[in-house]
Design an enzyme around this catalytic site. Structure first.
Site, PDB file in Angstrom:
ATOM      1  CG  ASP A 215     -30.774   3.352  25.243  1.00  0.00           C
ATOM      2  OD1 ASP A 215     -31.785   3.940  25.312  1.00  0.00           O
ATOM      3  OD2 ASP A 215     -29.767   3.361  25.144  1.00  0.00           O
TER       4      ASP A 215
ATOM      5  CG  ASP B  44     -26.182  -0.343  19.922  1.00  0.00           C
ATOM      6  OD1 ASP B  44     -26.596  -1.430  20.776  1.00  0.00           O
ATOM      7  OD2 ASP B  44     -25.510   0.652  20.801  1.00  0.00           O
TER       8      ASP B  44
ATOM      9  CB  CYS C  50     -13.636   2.092   1.244  1.00  0.00           C
ATOM     10  SG  CYS C  50     -15.151   3.010   1.829  1.00  0.00           S
TER      11      CYS C  50
ATOM     12  CB  CYS D 172     -17.851   5.218   1.723  1.00  0.00           C
ATOM     13  SG  CYS D 172     -16.654   6.119   2.320  1.00  0.00           S
TER      14      CYS D 172
ATOM     15  CB  CYS E 123     -13.255   6.012   0.163  1.00  0.00           C
ATOM     16  SG  CYS E 123     -12.905   5.778   1.523  1.00  0.00           S
TER      17      CYS E 123
END
Lengths: 429, 429
Positions: free
Chosen positions: A97, A283, A348, A350, A353
Site C-alpha cells: 500500500d 485485502d 471446510c 482446511c 478443520c
C-alpha cells in the site's frame, strides 16, 4: 506497456474471472490478498500460506504495509536484502500500500501540506516525512509487484468541501507518484531477475461518500493512466450499504480492461458480493485479526441465525450487511465449545478443520497459547480463500461472455461511464 | 508384563541404542522429548512437530504437564475428550510428569503432609490437593503412554537430613502410586483402542546432591519395580558438574534393561553427553523457551568461541559446562544479524534454515511478530532432535556390544551396583 490482465469471462452483474500476470507469477482473479503488515501474515509461516485453502493452492498474492516496513526494519535495509520478497522468502506476487492510510490511522502529530505529510512514528515518536516521491522511493525499495500511488485519506464523516479538497490533493499526489515511478521504476531490487518486467502502479480513487466526487476522482485518475485502479477510503466506519453503493458507483467509471482493487474489505459475504460486482482484488486484516481474537468464520447451516454480536477489539462486528446469514461468526471462547469435538466448520477442508476440534482450539485460546492464533488464522484465511475460489468458479460458469465476446466487451471499456454502466447491467444491450 | 524395551547396541561408556515400544508407537532411544506443557509444544503446530529435524522424522515423543492440564482445561474434560492424544491430535507417544515439580515450583501456599500436597493454582488462586492417588487418577485420565510416580522435589540447597526425609516421602508416594496405578490402569481412555496395552509407570529417583541417598533411592525404587526409572531433582540450580556426577552415580544402580530418563535437562552438549553415559530419555523446555527469548543454537565453527553470556528470563546461560564450545548460542536480537543473509546454522537442514535468514528472524523478533517464536522454536527443536539422531548413530557405530552380546550384557543387569559399574566402564571385564 501495461500490466497484462486477461479477463476470460464476465457475468451479467459485471463480475469478471481473470488472470493477472505479475513478475512473481500469475494470480487468479477475483483475488483476496491476506495482509502481511510487517512482512509476515501474522502467526502464519510462509510454507503454510503457500498451501492454505481446500485446493492446496495457497494464497496467490499478499499485501505488505509500507508504513510499518519503513519504520521497522526500514526500507533501505529491505532494499539491501533484495526487496521484501527475498527478505521474507515469499516468491509469489505481493502488493504494497502507499502508507497513506496508516499515516492517517496510526501515526501521531500529522501535519499535511501540499508537499506531503510529516508525522511521528507510533512506535517510538521519531519523525518521518512521506511525500508522493518518498512513498514511491520506499515502495520501489520494497519491490512489491504492485505499488500504490500516495493518497490522502479523509476522516469520516467529512463534508463535501473537505472531501473534495482532500481528493484534489490525492490527484496531485497521484500525478507526482506516477512521474516519480516512471523515472525510477528500473531501480527495483529485482530488476535484473525478471528481464524487462518491473513493478506496476495503481491509482487510488478517493471522494469519500459522495458519488459525484467518486466519479470525478475515477475520471481524473483514468486520464492520468495507471496499471490498475483502487477504490480507497471505504470501510472506515460508514454503513455497509454505503460502502457497497460507493463501490458500485465508482466501478462504473473505471475501465473494464484494468484490474480494480477495493482496499481494506471485508466480511466474507462482502468480499463475495464485491467480486460479483466486478472487483478483481481485495485485502483485509479481518480474517487474521478476528482469528487472534478468537473469532472464527464458518458456513451457516440451513436456517441458522447468527446468535450474538461480537466485538473485535473496539470494532463491533454487527449483523451481516446483506441481512442474510450464510456465514456464522463463532466466538471460540464460549463455554459451549469446551467439549465440542467437531471441527470449526464441518464443511471446510482446511488443515485445521481436518485435524483439530473446537474443544482444543478453545483450550488454546483460553490458555493464551500461541498455537491458537496460528490455527485460527489458518482457518479464517482458508475460509476467505475458499470463498474466492467458489466465486471464481461461479463467475466462470455463469458467464454469458467468453472468448471473443469477452474481448469485444473489454474493447468497449473506453466508452463513457454511463454507457459502461448500462453495459455492465446488461452486457448484451 | 513389562514395558518392551529393546537395546540393540551399547557403547563402552554405557550409552545404549534402543527402541521403546509404546502403545502409540515405537521410539528410537536415546530420545529427546519436546515439552508440550498445556497440550501444545508452544508455538509449533502438531503437523510441523511431526516433520521437524533434518531427517524429517519429527519428534517421536513429547511430554505434557499434569499440573498445567489439571488446572486448565481439567483432566476430567480431557478424559471425556478421549485423552490428551486425541484432545490435541497427537498420535505418537507421549509422557506426562507427575505434577510434583510444578507444584513445588509454580503453585502458591503449598502445604505438604504424608497424605499429599495442598496448594493454590498460580492461575487464579483456587485450591487443589495432589496425592499419589490423585496424580495417578489424573495421569490415567490424560492417558499418556508413560506416566510418572508422584514425588516430592526438595529445595536446593538442602541438608542431608532434609533431603533424606523428602526422599523417604517420595518412596512412600511411589509405592502408593504403583498400587493405585495397578488397580486402575485399565481405566485409561484408549484402553479399547490398543488391545492389552496400557500405560507404563516410571519411578522417580530423588536424593538431592548426595550420592549415598541417590543410591538408596534407586535401590528402593528398583525393589518396588517400575517400567522405567527417572532421575529427578536435577538441573535445579546446582553446578553442571554436580548434575553430571549425580546422573552417573544414579545410573550405576538402575537396571540396564529398563529405560532411564533424566527429567528437565539440558543444554545441547549436555543431552549428548548424558545420552552417551546411558540415559535413554530426556525432556527440557530449553529449546522452545530459549527460542521465544530469541536465543538460537547452532554448531560452532572450528575454533569459534561463545562471544557472550546470555540471559533467558532470569536464568543465566553460562559457559558451556564441558568447557568446550561445540555449540554457539546466538542472540538473534543483536544488531550484527540485522543484514545477515545466512541461515541460523549453515550446517542445519531444518525447514527454517532452508528458507529464512538471520536478518528476517531478527526483524520478526524485534517487531514481536508471533512467527518469530514459531520459526525460532522449530529450529531449536530441530537442532536438539538432530543432536540425538547423531548420538544414536554414534552409539550404534561405536558399540562393541551387539546382538547376543548385548542381550547377555542386559541379562547381567540384575547384578549388584558395583559390578554393574565395573561392567559399564569395561563391558568385556
Amino acid at each position: 506497456m501495461g500490466l497484462p490482465f486477461e479477463i476470460g469471462a464476465a457475468s451479467d452483474a459485471g463480475g469478471r474471472r481473470g488472470v493477472l500476470h505479475l513478475p512473481h507469477g500469475a494470480v487468479q482473479t477475483p483475488v483476496f490478498m491476506p495482509v502481511g503488515t510487517a512482512a509476515t501474515v501474522k502467526a502464519v509461516p510462509q510454507e503454510t500460506l503457500e498451501q492454505i485453502g481446500a485446493d492446496g493452492a495457497g494464497a496467490e498474492m499478499i499485501l505488505a504495509n509500507t508504513y510499518h516496513l519503513t519504520l521497522r526494519p526500514g526500507h533501505e535495509l529491505i532494499r539491501r536484502m533484495g526487496g521484501v520478497h527475498r527478505f521474507m522468502s515469499w516468491n509469489r506476487p505481493m502488493l504494497t500500500d502507499s502508507g497513506g492510510f496508516q499515516v492517517f490511522s496510526l501515526a501521531k502529530l500529522r501535519k499535511v501540506t501540499d508537499e506531503g505529510v510529516e508525522f511521528r512514528s507510533h512506535l517510538d515518536g521519531s519523525k518521518y516525512f512521506f511525500s508522493p516521491e518518498h512513498s514511491m522511493e520506499i515502495q520501489i525499495a520494497l519491490g512489491a509487484d504492485v505499488m500504490m500511488a500516495f493518497d490522502e485519506c479523509v476522516e469520516t464523516p467529512a463534508t463535501w468541501e473537505r472531501t473534495r479538497d482532500s481528493m484534489s490533493l490525492t490527484h496531485a499526489w497521484a500525478r507526482r507518484s506516477k512521474q516519480y515511478f516512471e523515472a525510477h521504476r528500473e531501480e527495483v531490487p529485482w530488476a535484473e531477475k525478471f528481464e524487462g518486467k518491473t513493478q506496476s502502479l495503481f491509482g487510488i480513487v478517493q471522494g469519500g461518500m459522495f458519488p459525484d466526487l467518486r466519479r470525478e476522482s475515477a475520471e481524473r485518475l483514468v486520464e492520468m493512466g495507471f496499471d490498475g485502479y483502487a477504490i480507497g477510503g471505504l470501510a472506515v466506519g460508514e454503513p455497509p450499504d454505503v460502502t457497497r453503493e460507493m463501490i458500485a458507483r465508482t466501478l462504473e467509471f473505471l475501465p473494464r480492461d484494468k484490474p480494480r482493487y477495493v482496499m481494506g474489505v471485508g466480511y466474507p459475504d462482502q468480499i463475495a458480493e464485491y467480486a460479483r460486482m466486478g472487483v478483481d482484488m481485495m485485502d483485509c486484516v479481518l480474517p487474521t485479526r478476528a482469528a487472534r481474537h478468537g473469532l472464527l468464520f464458518r458456513k451457516a447451516e440451513p436456517g441458522e441465525r447468527q446468535a450474538d454480536e461480537e466485538q473485535i477489539g473496539e470494532e463491533s462486528i454487527g449483523e451481516n450487511w446483506t441481512g442474510e446469514t450464510s456465514v456464522i461468526r463463532m466466538n471460540i471462547k464460549r463455554v459451549e465449545y469446551a467439549e465440542d469435538q467437531r471441527p470449526i466448520d464441518p464443511a471446510c477442508g482446511c488443515m485445521v478443520c481436518k485435524r483439530y476440534t473446537r474443544a482444543y482450539l478453545r483450550h488454546l485460546f483460553m490458555a493464551r497459547e500461541p498455537l491458537g492464533a496460528t490455527l485460527n488464522s489458518i482457518h479464517n484465511l482458508a475460509f476467505y480463500l475458499d470463498i474466492m475460489e467458489r466465486v471464481r468458479a461461479t463467475l466462470a460458469a455463469e458467464s454469458r461472455l467468453s472468448g471473443e465476446q469477452a474481448a469485444a466487451w473489454l474493447r468497449d471499456s473506453r466508452d463513457s461511464g454511463d454507457e459502461l454502466d448500462q453495459a455492465v447491467r446488461d452486457p448484451w444491450a
